[in-house]
Design a protein around this motif. Structure first.
Motif, PDB file in Angstrom:
ATOM      1  N   GLY A 148       5.803   0.863  -9.494  1.00 26.31           N
ATOM      2  CA  GLY A 148       4.352   0.859  -9.643  1.00 26.31           C
ATOM      3  C   GLY A 148       3.840   2.129 -10.278  1.00 26.31           C
ATOM      4  O   GLY A 148       4.390   3.211 -10.072  1.00 26.31           O
ATOM      5  N   ASN A 149       2.802   1.988 -11.073  1.00 30.47           N
ATOM      6  CA  ASN A 149       2.126   3.138 -11.662  1.00 30.47           C
ATOM      7  C   ASN A 149       0.684   2.746 -11.967  1.00 30.47           C
ATOM      8  O   ASN A 149       0.366   1.570 -12.158  1.00 30.47           O
TER       9      ASN A 149
ATOM     10  N   ASN B 287       0.853  -1.187   0.000  1.00 33.10           N
ATOM     11  CA  ASN B 287       0.000   0.000   0.000  1.00 33.10           C
ATOM     12  C   ASN B 287       0.890   1.238   0.000  1.00 33.10           C
ATOM     13  O   ASN B 287       1.733   1.399   0.898  1.00 33.10           O
TER      14      ASN B 287
ATOM     15  N   ILE C 250      -0.636  -1.552  -4.477  1.00 31.26           N
ATOM     16  CA  ILE C 250       0.334  -1.829  -5.535  1.00 31.26           C
ATOM     17  C   ILE C 250       0.690  -3.311  -5.500  1.00 31.26           C
ATOM     18  O   ILE C 250       1.015  -3.862  -4.441  1.00 31.26           O
ATOM     19  N   SER C 251       0.624  -3.936  -6.649  1.00 33.18           N
ATOM     20  CA  SER C 251       1.048  -5.327  -6.794  1.00 33.18           C
ATOM     21  C   SER C 251       2.299  -5.333  -7.663  1.00 33.18           C
ATOM     22  O   SER C 251       2.271  -4.875  -8.810  1.00 33.18           O
ATOM     23  N   LEU C 252       3.405  -5.826  -7.110  1.00 31.41           N
ATOM     24  CA  LEU C 252       4.693  -5.767  -7.798  1.00 31.41           C
ATOM     25  C   LEU C 252       5.226  -7.166  -8.057  1.00 31.41           C
ATOM     26  O   LEU C 252       5.294  -7.996  -7.149  1.00 31.41           O
TER      27      LEU C 252
END
Length: 280
Positions: free
Chosen positions: A208-209, A178, A229-231
């Motif tokens: 992330g974007n 987050n 955000i999922s990375l």
């Protein structure tokens, strides 16, 4: 005999008896038009520019149509000249009627922010819009002045005051996080975040974007924005994993927001960098 035909016959008679008499005759039958400011308001803010809507009302009391040859205006904010301009777009003014004239005015938003420093701590700033309209009539051009003074709301851009990152799930394949933003609304009215796009860089790598969900921040309040955000660590697993376990990292955040303040839109870009706190 109608007033329109009476004016026409007077024009013909004035021409027949000579130009010297024409001017005297026409001055007796042609009434000077009236010009008033019907609206002056903030139209919106587009990054480096601030727009205003100026609307004039031209009242023609004559039975024949006239025309607007041009107009000049000056905008003062907090008793400082902010803008001057001239508009030469012609406009036909109906006989025995009112004709609206709309003039968009765009100025440097940075110049406005500089003037706000003179009224620091206040939520309104005094303005004066003045000028003259040139009306073409059968007796020549008539300059008609207009002026309006009042107050406009002080509109300052929102500020991102704090950025932090919370890692919810971390393994060798990726991370669920987050991105938490603290945004301050310095204005005396609610800030609606209509939409926003962000890009987060850590140690020069894109972490992330994407877009954020709409939200609102009350007047003179700091609001929280949480961005999931999922990375994926594909190709950079070791470096990214190590970075997220350090507790802090150098970052850069680029944020573009579409806002609504009072009755007008605002578009602003934010870019800031520093040390990002990472928690788990």
């Amino acid at each position: 005999m109608s007033k329109r035909f009476m004016v026409v016959w007077l024009l013909v008679g004035a021409w027949f008896f000579g130009c010297a008499n024409a001017s005297d005759v026409l001055k007796q039958v042609v009434k000077p038009p009236q010009v008033s400011v019907s609206k002056f308001a903030i139209a919106g803010i587009q990054e480096t520019k601030m727009g205003f809507d100026l609307e004039l009302l031209v009242k023609n009391q004559n039975p024949i149509g006239l025309s607007l040859a041009g107009l000049e205006y000056q905008l003062d904010l907090a008793e400082k000249q902010l803008a001057t301009g001239r508009n030469d777009n012609g406009l036909n003014i109906a006989a025995n009627g009112d004709s609206p004239v709309s003039i968009p005015i765009w100025v440097s938003y940075q110049d406005v922010l500089s003037i706000y420093e003179a009224v620091k701590g206040q939520d309104q700033v005094p303005y004066k819009i003045s000028g003259k309209a040139e009306i073409s009539t059968p007796i020549g051009k008539i300059p008609v002045p207009f002026s309006l003074a009042g107050n406009l709301p002080v509109v300052r851009p929102p500020k991102i005051s704090e950025v932090s990152l919370k890692v919810n799930k971390l393994n060798l394949s990726g991370a669920q996080m987050n991105l938490n933003l603290k945004m301050f609304n310095p204005n005396s009215f609610k800030l609606d975040i209509v939409s926003g796009d962000y890009a987060l860089f850590m140690q020069g790598s894109n972490f992330g974007n994407g877009s954020i969900a709409p939200s609102s921040i009350p007047a003179k309040t700091t609001g929280s924005i949480t961005i999931p955000i999922s990375l994926s660590f594909a190709g950079v697993a070791g470096a990214a994993y190590t970075l997220l376990t350090k507790g802090s990292a150098d970052y850069q955040l680029d944020f573009s927001g579409q806002y609504k303040l009072a009755d007008f839109p605002m578009t602003q870009k934010h870019s800031q960098s520093g040390t990002l706190k990472i928690s788990r």
